[in-house]
Scaffold this motif. Sequence first.
Motif, short mmCIF file in Angstrom:
data_model
loop_
_atom_site.label_atom_id
_atom_site.label_comp_id
_atom_site.label_asym_id
_atom_site.label_seq_id
_atom_site.Cartn_x
_atom_site.Cartn_y
_atom_site.Cartn_z
N GLU A 102 0.82 -1.21 0.00
CA GLU A 102 0.00 0.00 0.00
C GLU A 102 0.85 1.26 0.00
O GLU A 102 0.37 2.35 -0.34
N SER A 105 0.82 3.79 -2.84
CA SER A 105 -0.28 4.74 -3.06
C SER A 105 -0.04 6.07 -2.36
O SER A 105 -0.90 6.96 -2.42
N SER A 108 -1.49 9.75 -3.17
CA SER A 108 -2.33 9.69 -4.37
C SER A 108 -3.80 9.88 -4.01
O SER A 108 -4.19 9.77 -2.84
N SER A 111 -5.99 7.60 -1.50
CA SER A 111 -5.06 6.79 -0.72
C SER A 111 -5.37 6.94 0.76
O SER A 111 -5.82 8.00 1.22
#
Length: 294
Positions: A102, A105, A108, A111
């Motif tokens: 994860e 991300s 982003s 996220s």
Amino acid sequence: MTDLATAVIDRGTLDDRTRRVREAAQRIRLNALAMGEVQGQGYVGQALGAADMLAAVYVDQLRYRADDPHWDERDRFLLSTGHYAIGLYAALAEAGIVPMEELESYGSDDSRLPMSGMASYTPGMEISGGSLGHGLTVAVGMALGQRHLGRDSRIINFLSDGELNEGSTWEAAMGAASHRLGNLIALVDMNALQADGPTANVMSIEPVEAKWASFGWNAMRVDGNDPRAVLQAFDQVGRRDPVGPPSVLVCDTVVGKGVELLEQREKNHFMRIEEHEWQICRDQLIARYEGAAR
């Protein structure tokens, strides 16, 4: 990777613990660089500088359950400096609280890992950060609450030297000592830098250790980039009398620690790192780590 709370029960020798923390800190630094590369910029220098402290907390000190971040009996780690979230995310992944994949991300859209820490988004994030000077006040309330509930949970609050410019920090320090919150530990990242320039030029805060001590805290100053020294300081603090004085570890660190390119950069509070420089950063970090291990 730390499994639940077992590390704080049987941690092994200081040499073993130091090795584990040093290895984890290196992974935290590498993952922070990887996350920073996603955006091409960010508070990468702070993550590199704080990695040894974060590794010591999550690999060696904190009592938690990776599969249950809201476990009532957990210790609480409060990141007052919300812009250090990139480093904390790497530590949460190291702890198994956030899936390692994860991290890609970071920052982003949609996220769970925003650039500034938000407790409503991220598992294991105890408070939202951003406006500095609030973390220790929340930590005092949490420490009082845990004691009222009869729990031996520790509250560890991470704050910056720049936050020592804030009056609310010292009000909280005075309140913690007055209530004898022995279950509260403050970690002060003394990296000598804030957004407006060198901390000493913005507002002098020395002698920091003496000031905390004068407020009634058990105060120690250590090299925050030396895992062994950080662990020894935590050992001295231990799980102190819950109605004893609170403790503070004043930790001297270097922004960008481990990456010469970033350590020497004049403006390194919020960094824009060119596309070709990310691999240079990784190479320098790996070379420094391997050199120190010889």
